[in-house]
Scaffold this motif. Structure first.
Motif, PDB file in Angstrom:
ATOM      1  N   MET A  80       0.823  -1.200   0.000  1.00 12.20           N
ATOM      2  CA  MET A  80       0.000   0.000   0.000  1.00 12.20           C
ATOM      3  C   MET A  80       0.869   1.267   0.000  1.00 12.20           C
ATOM      4  SD  MET A  80      -3.581  -0.023   1.934  1.00 12.20           S
ATOM      5  CE  MET A  80      -3.007   0.102   3.597  1.00 12.20           C
ATOM      6  N   SER A  81       1.907   1.260   0.878  1.00 10.75           N
ATOM      7  CA  SER A  81       2.780   2.436   0.930  1.00 10.75           C
ATOM      8  C   SER A  81       3.611   2.535  -0.338  1.00 10.75           C
ATOM      9  CB  SER A  81       3.678   2.394   2.169  1.00 10.75           C
ATOM     10  OG  SER A  81       4.545   1.286   2.120  1.00 10.75           O
ATOM     11  N   GLY A  82       3.924   1.372  -0.935  1.00  7.26           N
ATOM     12  CA  GLY A  82       4.702   1.374  -2.176  1.00  7.26           C
ATOM     13  C   GLY A  82       3.917   1.988  -3.325  1.00  7.26           C
ATOM     14  N   MET A  83       2.604   1.690  -3.360  1.00  2.27           N
ATOM     15  CA  MET A  83       1.775   2.194  -4.461  1.00  2.27           C
ATOM     16  C   MET A  83       1.322   3.623  -4.223  1.00  2.27           C
ATOM     17  SD  MET A  83      -0.493  -1.188  -5.181  1.00  2.27           S
ATOM     18  CE  MET A  83      -1.482  -0.457  -6.454  1.00  2.27           C
ATOM     19  N   LYS A  84       1.242   4.003  -2.958  1.00  5.79           N
ATOM     20  CA  LYS A  84       0.772   5.344  -2.614  1.00  5.79           C
ATOM     21  C   LYS A  84       1.856   5.961  -1.756  1.00  5.79           C
ATOM     22  CE  LYS A  84      -3.934   6.700  -1.437  1.00  5.79           C
ATOM     23  NZ  LYS A  84      -4.512   7.244  -2.647  1.00  5.79           N
ATOM     24  N   ARG A  85       2.802   6.596  -2.377  1.00  5.99           N
ATOM     25  CA  ARG A  85       3.969   7.095  -1.654  1.00  5.99           C
ATOM     26  C   ARG A  85       3.563   8.075  -0.564  1.00  5.99           C
ATOM     27  NH1 ARG A  85       9.673   9.363  -4.101  1.00  5.99           N
ATOM     28  NH2 ARG A  85      10.579   9.762  -2.064  1.00  5.99           N
ATOM     29  N   PRO A  86       4.000   7.816   0.695  1.00  8.19           N
ATOM     30  CA  PRO A  86       3.604   8.717   1.783  1.00  8.19           C
ATOM     31  C   PRO A  86       4.376  10.039   1.753  1.00  8.19           C
ATOM     32  CG  PRO A  86       4.993   6.949   2.640  1.00  8.19           C
ATOM     33  CD  PRO A  86       4.834   6.698   1.178  1.00  8.19           C
ATOM     34  N   GLY A  87       3.951  10.961   2.599  1.00 10.62           N
ATOM     35  CA  GLY A  87       4.644  12.252   2.731  1.00 10.62           C
ATOM     36  C   GLY A  87       3.866  13.383   2.062  1.00 10.62           C
ATOM     37  N   ILE A  88       3.926  14.558   2.668  1.00 10.84           N
ATOM     38  CA  ILE A  88       3.148  15.696   2.172  1.00 10.84           C
ATOM     39  C   ILE A  88       3.657  16.187   0.821  1.00 10.84           C
ATOM     40  CG2 ILE A  88       4.458  17.546   3.340  1.00 10.84           C
ATOM     41  CD1 ILE A  88       1.587  18.702   4.066  1.00 10.84           C
ATOM     42  N   ALA A  89       4.910  15.894   0.509  1.00  7.89           N
ATOM     43  CA  ALA A  89       5.474  16.355  -0.755  1.00  7.89           C
ATOM     44  C   ALA A  89       5.111  15.434  -1.921  1.00  7.89           C
ATOM     45  CB  ALA A  89       6.989  16.465  -0.641  1.00  7.89           C
ATOM     46  N   HIS A  90       4.435  14.314  -1.615  1.00  7.60           N
ATOM     47  CA  HIS A  90       4.158  13.334  -2.671  1.00  7.60           C
ATOM     48  C   HIS A  90       2.673  13.094  -2.878  1.00  7.60           C
ATOM     49  CE1 HIS A  90       8.420  12.607  -2.793  1.00  7.60           C
ATOM     50  NE2 HIS A  90       8.414  12.525  -1.469  1.00  7.60           N
ATOM     51  N   ARG A  91       1.880  14.093  -2.629  1.00 11.17           N
ATOM     52  CA  ARG A  91       0.433  13.957  -2.838  1.00 11.17           C
ATOM     53  C   ARG A  91       0.125  14.036  -4.327  1.00 11.17           C
ATOM     54  NH1 ARG A  91      -1.010  11.086  -0.041  1.00 11.17           N
ATOM     55  NH2 ARG A  91       1.172  10.678   0.111  1.00 11.17           N
ATOM     56  N   LYS A  92      -0.911  13.291  -4.710  1.00 12.82           N
ATOM     57  CA  LYS A  92      -1.323  13.309  -6.115  1.00 12.82           C
ATOM     58  C   LYS A  92      -2.671  13.996  -6.241  1.00 12.82           C
ATOM     59  CE  LYS A  92       0.961   8.971  -7.289  1.00 12.82           C
ATOM     60  NZ  LYS A  92       0.746   7.543  -7.581  1.00 12.82           N
ATOM     61  N   LEU A  93      -2.931  14.550  -7.413  1.00 11.86           N
ATOM     62  CA  LEU A  93      -4.233  15.170  -7.662  1.00 11.86           C
ATOM     63  C   LEU A  93      -5.272  14.080  -7.895  1.00 11.86           C
ATOM     64  CD1 LEU A  93      -3.184  18.020 -10.117  1.00 11.86           C
ATOM     65  CD2 LEU A  93      -4.109  18.337  -7.827  1.00 11.86           C
ATOM     66  N   SER A  94      -6.509  14.339  -7.473  1.00  8.96           N
ATOM     67  CA  SER A  94      -7.553  13.341  -7.694  1.00  8.96           C
ATOM     68  C   SER A  94      -8.003  13.371  -9.153  1.00  8.96           C
ATOM     69  CB  SER A  94      -8.750  13.616  -6.782  1.00  8.96           C
ATOM     70  OG  SER A  94      -9.416  14.786  -7.202  1.00  8.96           O
TER      71      SER A  94
END
Lengths: 179, 74
Positions: free
Chosen positions: A84-98
């Motif tokens: 899950m963390s691999g597919m959705k990289r954590p951290g505030i700098a790595h957010r994706k747009l919906s």
């Protein structure tokens, strides 16, 4: 026919603003980890704090990885949590747009536009919010389920809490935003 | 009475308000802060901030796309 004159009661004067009136607390339920919603969470939290409103952020579900320390990449104990963390990289700098993420092209453009128009990044706003005593409360249940440990998370977070704390704050009169 | 200046020109929402709040925090009651901003939303925003926090808007003006506010700490 004449219309009977009805005496109109004088309008009540506006009550004088009470200088000492207590502002309602604000509770932001940070549920989403989408870049545009994280931005909204941070703008509203820092603004509320700037207006003297006691502000709390309850961080749950997809909102939680936003508050993982920079540099922490794979989190969790078992393969499902790690994946899950691999597919959705954590951290505030790595957010994706919906929407319009376009493999990172969208967020890149957003950051470029933000810079051009003097808009602070979510990371900068989070720093400001923490400086202004916004209380950030991670959800214990989500931390367990995602396999996130205290040491995976950024500094300055409050104790992990649960839904009862949220409902307790609401019943005491906090305004709430579910973002 | 002390007076400080916050130069928020070029900054967008919510930074002019946030920077002002941070500056006001270090002031004593009666001190003033002069804010310069280019964010067009700041006219309404500073009125709301003043109303909510009780810090008084003493003066406001606009010239050449720069908004100037003088606020007095409660």
């Amino acid at each position: 026919m004449t219309v009977a004159e009805v005496p109109v009661p004088a309008a009540e004067p506006d009550p004088a603003p009470d200088a000492e009136a207590k502002l309602r607390d604000l509770l932001i339920i940070a549920y989403s980890g989408d870049l545009e919603k994280v931005w909204a969470q941070m703008i509203l939290a820092s603004t509320a704090a700037a207006m003297g409103v006691k502000t709390r952020i309850f961080v749950t579900f997809w909102g939680l990885p936003t508050f993982v320390k920079p540099g922490v990449r794979i989190t969790g104990e078992n393969w499902m949590q790690k994946m899950m963390s691999g597919m959705k990289r954590p951290g505030i700098a790595h957010r994706k747009l919906s929407t319009m993420n376009f493999l990172g092209m969208g967020p890149w453009m957003m950051r470029k536009l933000a810079k051009r128009y003097g808009v602070s990044s979510p990371a900068e706003l989070l720093e400001v919010a923490q400086m202004m005593d916004v209380e950030i409360m991670p959800c214990q249940m989500t931390m367990d389920m995602f396999g996130l440990k205290r040491e995976d998370m950024i500094d300055g977070l409050g104790e992990p809490v649960g839904a009862a704390t949220v409902i307790g704050l609401l019943s005491e009169g906090s305004s709430a935003l579910f973002i | 009475m002390a007076s400080v200046q916050v130069d928020a020109r070029g900054l967008n929402c919510p930074m002019p308000i946030v920077k002002t709040a941070q500056a006001v925090k270090g002031l004593a009651s009666g001190d003033t802060v002069e804010v310069l901003a280019t964010d067009a939303g700041s006219v309404k925003d500073f009125a709301a901030w003043s109303k909510t926090t009780g810090n008084e808007m003493v003066e406001q003006s606009a010239a050449g796309g720069v908004f100037r506010f003088i606020l007095r700490k409660k």
